[in-house]
Motif scaffolding. Structure first.
Motif, PDB file in Angstrom:
ATOM      1  N   TRP A 236      -5.207   4.067   5.215  1.00 13.32           N
ATOM      2  CA  TRP A 236      -5.137   2.637   5.528  1.00 13.32           C
ATOM      3  C   TRP A 236      -3.813   2.271   6.175  1.00 13.32           C
ATOM      4  CZ3 TRP A 236      -7.134   1.287   0.006  1.00 13.32           C
ATOM      5  CH2 TRP A 236      -8.531   1.419  -0.034  1.00 13.32           C
ATOM      6  N   VAL A 237      -2.720   2.820   5.662  1.00  8.91           N
ATOM      7  CA  VAL A 237      -1.403   2.527   6.242  1.00  8.91           C
ATOM      8  C   VAL A 237      -1.372   2.997   7.702  1.00  8.91           C
ATOM      9  CG1 VAL A 237       1.059   3.090   6.149  1.00  8.91           C
ATOM     10  CG2 VAL A 237      -0.159   2.466   4.049  1.00  8.91           C
ATOM     11  N   ASP A 238      -1.877   4.208   7.954  1.00  6.38           N
ATOM     12  CA  ASP A 238      -1.931   4.714   9.341  1.00  6.38           C
ATOM     13  C   ASP A 238      -2.768   3.800  10.221  1.00  6.38           C
ATOM     14  OD1 ASP A 238      -0.408   6.885   8.593  1.00  6.38           O
ATOM     15  OD2 ASP A 238      -2.120   8.262   8.409  1.00  6.38           O
ATOM     16  N   GLN A 239      -3.897   3.347   9.709  1.00  8.32           N
ATOM     17  CA  GLN A 239      -4.787   2.485  10.497  1.00  8.32           C
ATOM     18  C   GLN A 239      -4.149   1.112  10.737  1.00  8.32           C
ATOM     19  OE1 GLN A 239      -8.045   3.270   7.790  1.00  8.32           O
ATOM     20  NE2 GLN A 239      -9.207   4.244   9.421  1.00  8.32           N
ATOM     21  N   ILE A 240      -3.462   0.581   9.737  1.00  2.68           N
ATOM     22  CA  ILE A 240      -2.781  -0.718   9.923  1.00  2.68           C
ATOM     23  C   ILE A 240      -1.704  -0.563  10.994  1.00  2.68           C
ATOM     24  CG2 ILE A 240      -1.217  -2.388   8.850  1.00  2.68           C
ATOM     25  CD1 ILE A 240      -2.818  -1.954   6.227  1.00  2.68           C
ATOM     26  N   ASN A 241      -1.015   0.561  11.018  1.00  4.37           N
ATOM     27  CA  ASN A 241       0.002   0.789  12.059  1.00  4.37           C
ATOM     28  C   ASN A 241      -0.599   0.727  13.446  1.00  4.37           C
ATOM     29  OD1 ASN A 241       2.307   1.100  10.461  1.00  4.37           O
ATOM     30  ND2 ASN A 241       1.873   3.252  10.080  1.00  4.37           N
ATOM     31  N   GLN A 242      -1.851   1.105  13.573  1.00  8.83           N
ATOM     32  CA  GLN A 242      -2.495   1.104  14.899  1.00  8.83           C
ATOM     33  C   GLN A 242      -2.883  -0.301  15.356  1.00  8.83           C
ATOM     34  OE1 GLN A 242      -5.699   3.968  14.707  1.00  8.83           O
ATOM     35  NE2 GLN A 242      -4.285   5.585  14.112  1.00  8.83           N
ATOM     36  N   PHE A 243      -3.187  -1.200  14.421  1.00  9.49           N
ATOM     37  CA  PHE A 243      -3.530  -2.553  14.893  1.00  9.49           C
ATOM     38  C   PHE A 243      -2.559  -3.639  14.503  1.00  9.49           C
ATOM     39  CE2 PHE A 243      -5.423  -3.911  10.918  1.00  9.49           C
ATOM     40  CZ  PHE A 243      -6.263  -2.899  10.476  1.00  9.49           C
ATOM     41  N   SER A 244      -1.325  -3.232  14.174  1.00 10.03           N
ATOM     42  CA  SER A 244      -0.324  -4.276  13.887  1.00 10.03           C
ATOM     43  C   SER A 244       0.800  -4.209  14.897  1.00 10.03           C
ATOM     44  CB  SER A 244       0.222  -4.149  12.472  1.00 10.03           C
ATOM     45  OG  SER A 244       0.847  -2.908  12.268  1.00 10.03           O
TER      46      SER A 244
ATOM     47  N   LEU B  60       0.831  -1.206   0.000  1.00  7.97           N
ATOM     48  CA  LEU B  60       0.000   0.000   0.000  1.00  7.97           C
ATOM     49  C   LEU B  60       0.866   1.258   0.000  1.00  7.97           C
ATOM     50  CD1 LEU B  60      -2.787  -1.069   2.530  1.00  7.97           C
ATOM     51  CD2 LEU B  60      -2.985  -0.938   0.041  1.00  7.97           C
ATOM     52  N   GLN B  61       1.947   1.240   0.785  1.00  9.17           N
ATOM     53  CA  GLN B  61       2.864   2.384   0.817  1.00  9.17           C
ATOM     54  C   GLN B  61       3.519   2.594  -0.540  1.00  9.17           C
ATOM     55  OE1 GLN B  61       5.158   1.117   4.267  1.00  9.17           O
ATOM     56  NE2 GLN B  61       4.482   2.914   5.400  1.00  9.17           N
ATOM     57  N   ASN B  62       3.908   1.514  -1.194  1.00 10.55           N
ATOM     58  CA  ASN B  62       4.507   1.627  -2.529  1.00 10.55           C
ATOM     59  C   ASN B  62       3.516   2.205  -3.531  1.00 10.55           C
ATOM     60  OD1 ASN B  62       6.951   0.651  -1.666  1.00 10.55           O
ATOM     61  ND2 ASN B  62       6.597  -1.433  -2.368  1.00 10.55           N
ATOM     62  N   HIS B  63       2.275   1.767  -3.464  1.00 11.03           N
ATOM     63  CA  HIS B  63       1.252   2.308  -4.354  1.00 11.03           C
ATOM     64  C   HIS B  63       1.090   3.805  -4.094  1.00 11.03           C
ATOM     65  CE1 HIS B  63      -1.138  -1.447  -5.829  1.00 11.03           C
ATOM     66  NE2 HIS B  63       0.165  -1.599  -5.951  1.00 11.03           N
ATOM     67  N   SER B  64       1.078   4.163  -2.835  1.00  9.80           N
ATOM     68  CA  SER B  64       0.897   5.565  -2.460  1.00  9.80           C
ATOM     69  C   SER B  64       2.067   6.415  -2.943  1.00  9.80           C
ATOM     70  CB  SER B  64       0.764   5.666  -0.943  1.00  9.80           C
ATOM     71  OG  SER B  64       0.743   7.001  -0.547  1.00  9.80           O
ATOM     72  N   LYS B  65       3.264   5.920  -2.722  1.00 11.35           N
ATOM     73  CA  LYS B  65       4.478   6.670  -3.054  1.00 11.35           C
ATOM     74  C   LYS B  65       4.722   6.730  -4.560  1.00 11.35           C
ATOM     75  CE  LYS B  65       8.316   4.813  -2.119  1.00 11.35           C
ATOM     76  NZ  LYS B  65       9.164   3.909  -1.433  1.00 11.35           N
TER      77      LYS B  65
ATOM     78  N   GLY C 139     -11.077  -3.036  12.378  1.00 10.95           N
ATOM     79  CA  GLY C 139      -9.980  -3.529  11.554  1.00 10.95           C
ATOM     80  C   GLY C 139     -10.492  -4.326  10.368  1.00 10.95           C
ATOM     81  N   LYS C 140     -11.509  -5.145  10.612  1.00  8.24           N
ATOM     82  CA  LYS C 140     -12.075  -5.957   9.526  1.00  8.24           C
ATOM     83  C   LYS C 140     -12.749  -5.082   8.478  1.00  8.24           C
ATOM     84  CE  LYS C 140     -12.341  -9.968  12.360  1.00  8.24           C
ATOM     85  NZ  LYS C 140     -12.413 -11.323  12.376  1.00  8.24           N
ATOM     86  N   ALA C 141     -13.369  -3.992   8.915  1.00  6.83           N
ATOM     87  CA  ALA C 141     -14.008  -3.066   7.973  1.00  6.83           C
ATOM     88  C   ALA C 141     -12.950  -2.412   7.080  1.00  6.83           C
ATOM     89  CB  ALA C 141     -14.802  -2.005   8.732  1.00  6.83           C
TER      90      ALA C 141
END
Length: 93
Positions: free
Chosen positions: A85-93, A17-22, A51-53
């Motif tokens: 999404w990347v920020d949110q994944i950082n919160q639950f990973s 996702l980060q690569n797509h963004s960058k 997280g599932k949403a």
């Protein structure tokens, strides 16, 4: 073959996702990988409904990207979501 662990799946999903963004570009195989990772993570018991949403949104992004004629445009149109999404994944990973 050993399945990859939860944190590895999260990190891989985040990296793509980060690569797509960058880069504002990507490949169909990356979209397929996003789809597989999101699907695998959605059945994980450690992830709450929020997280599932998010994973469901990411799954749709990957699926739509896989079938679009203009992948780079699809990625560009999702810049805000990708970063979120990347920020949110950082919160639950």
């Amino acid at each position: 073959m050993m399945p990859i662990q939860y944190t590895d799946q999260m990190n891989l999903l985040k990296d793509i996702l980060q690569n797509h963004s960058k880069d504002c570009c990507g490949s169909v195989s990356e979209c397929e990988q996003i789809e597989r990772l999101a699907k695998a993570l959605m059945v994980n018991q450690n992830i709450d409904q929020t997280g599932k949403a998010i994973l469901s949104e990411i799954y749709s992004y990957g699926q739509n990207g896989k079938y679009t004629q203009h992948l780079d445009e699809h990625i560009s149109n999702h810049q805000d979501q990708l970063n979120s999404w990347v920020d949110q994944i950082n919160q639950f990973s």
